[in-house]
Design an enzyme around this catalytic site. Structure first.
Site, PDB file in Angstrom:
ATOM      1  CG  LEU A 138      -1.611  19.656  19.612  1.00  0.00           C
ATOM      2  CD1 LEU A 138      -1.800  20.976  19.173  1.00  0.00           C
ATOM      3  CD2 LEU A 138      -2.921  18.877  20.655  1.00  0.00           C
ATOM      4  CG  ASP A 139      -3.502  13.027  17.709  1.00  0.00           C
ATOM      5  OD1 ASP A 139      -2.131  12.595  17.612  1.00  0.00           O
ATOM      6  OD2 ASP A 139      -4.737  12.782  17.689  1.00  0.00           O
ATOM      7  CE  LYS A 140      -1.247  14.908   7.811  1.00  0.00           C
ATOM      8  NZ  LYS A 140      -1.566  14.254   6.828  1.00  0.00           N
ATOM      9  CB  THR A 142      -5.104  17.333  16.496  1.00  0.00           C
ATOM     10  OG1 THR A 142      -6.194  16.229  16.845  1.00  0.00           O
ATOM     11  CG2 THR A 142      -5.858  18.434  18.252  1.00  0.00           C
ATOM     12  NE  ARG A 239      -8.521  10.873  16.687  1.00  0.00           N
ATOM     13  CZ  ARG A 239      -7.467  10.104  16.391  1.00  0.00           C
ATOM     14  NH1 ARG A 239      -6.319  10.857  16.446  1.00  0.00           N
ATOM     15  NH2 ARG A 239      -7.546   9.740  15.045  1.00  0.00           N
TER      16      ARG A 239
END
Length: 330
Positions: A138-140, A142, A239
């Site tokens: 997961l992105d930082k 998110t 996104r």
């Protein structure tokens, strides 16, 4: 340098007939970089029907791939006492609810303080598992659920479920603009041709297939709360896809979701929107077959406080202004 490995096997679907072996591997094993997969082909750790072939070898479909995934430790993996929100746990798997701001892997600019460091402190045995058991990211900024393998058999199973699109991942996102209805985005994603930090819609073969299904949960005056379900797991997929249909995520400055205040927004909504400094995305549900026995494991994580506060402010603004067809579904 610590190394661990797991052997992964999969049959190449016939839809890939005529494509290069290295390209097919990149789609079947999306958690590994193309350069690493190419290296494994050249070293004989990735075999086609039991034989070593060149990366450019064309496949026919139906062949068996055997991949020995060797994970070399690229940065020091120091255990760190970082609190974890564990939502499911047994001898083979962990499901973690990752908070906003926590980086998943150590790397340039983030040598420590990551989820990987936290996992090694919680379970030192994870040092023997590729990527300390982390099989997807997961992105930082998110929040939400991630599954972690605690054994090599679990790692093999979970990676295969990801490559075969058998792991179900559901997200909640708050996007810009009023959506009329749900739908699907089927558009390949690859590295942006000019901005290496970004992903973009890129034609194949440079872009990899990516499918996102979305449905409207709640409409506000100038925003929409949506549920997103992934068929694939490309970098920044939701996104990029939401921006592609001109509904970028709130707070996502990288893909066009910068601050936009609705006309006559209430002071409370204005304050909350100005303070919201991340993409409004939360991985709320994860479902997979348990690596041992195959039972279904389904885990949910509630909306985090910052996103919940933003939703409440949008509801209040909509009620005050009375301009939205608020078809609330949740």
């Amino acid at each position: 340098m610590n190394e661990a490995s797991s052997t992964l096997t999969v049959e190449i679907p016939f839809q890939y007939a005529g494509r290069r072996f290295d390209q097919v591997l990149a789609e079947l094993f999306p958690d590994y970089s193309r350069s690493r997969l190419t290296g494994w082909i050249k070293s004989g750790d990735a075999l086609l029907d039991g034989a070593q072939v060149a990366p450019r070898q064309l496949v026919k479909g139906g062949e068996q791939v055997s991949l020995v995934a060797v994970a070399a430790q690229e940065v020091p993996m120091a255990p760190e006492a970082i609190a974890l929100d564990i939502r499911y746990e047994d001898a083979d798997v962990l499901v973690i609810n990752k908070p906003v701001g926590l980086v998943v892997h150590p790397g340039a600019g983030n040598p420590a303080g990551t989820l990987q460091n936290a996992l090694l402190h919680y379970d030192p045995g994870l040092v023997e598992i590729p990527r300390a058991g982390i099989v997807h990211r997961l992105d930082k900024d998110t929040s939400g659920l991630m599954v972690v393998a605690r054994s090599l058999r679990a790692h093999t199973s979970l990676v295969e479920q990801l490559s075969e699109r058998a792991m179900h991942r559901q997200y909640e996102a708050l996007v810009m603009g009023p959506m009329i209805s749900g739908g699907s985005v089927d558009a390949p994603i690859g590295r942006h041709p000019k901005d290496r930090v970004k992903q973009a819609i890129v034609d194949e073969p440079a872009g990899r297939p990516a499918v996102t299904h979305y449905r409207v949960r709640e409409r506000f005056r100038a925003h929409t709360l949506v549920q997103c379900n992934l068929e694939t797991g490309r970098t920044h997929q939701i996104r990029v896809h939401m921006a592609h249909i001109r509904h970028p995520l709130v707070g996502d400055t990288l893909y066009g979701g910068g601050l936009r205040l609705p006309k006559a927004a209430t002071p409370e909504l204005t304050e909350v929107l100005r303070a919201f400094k991340r993409q409004a995305l939360h991985a709320e549900r994860l479902e997979f077959a348990h690596p041992v026995g195959g039972k279904t494991v389904a885990v949910e994580a509630e909306r985090p406080a910052d996103l919940a506060g933003l939703v409440l402010a949008l509801r209040a603004d909509t009620k005050v202004n009375g301009e939205a067809d608020n078809a609330r579904r949740r």
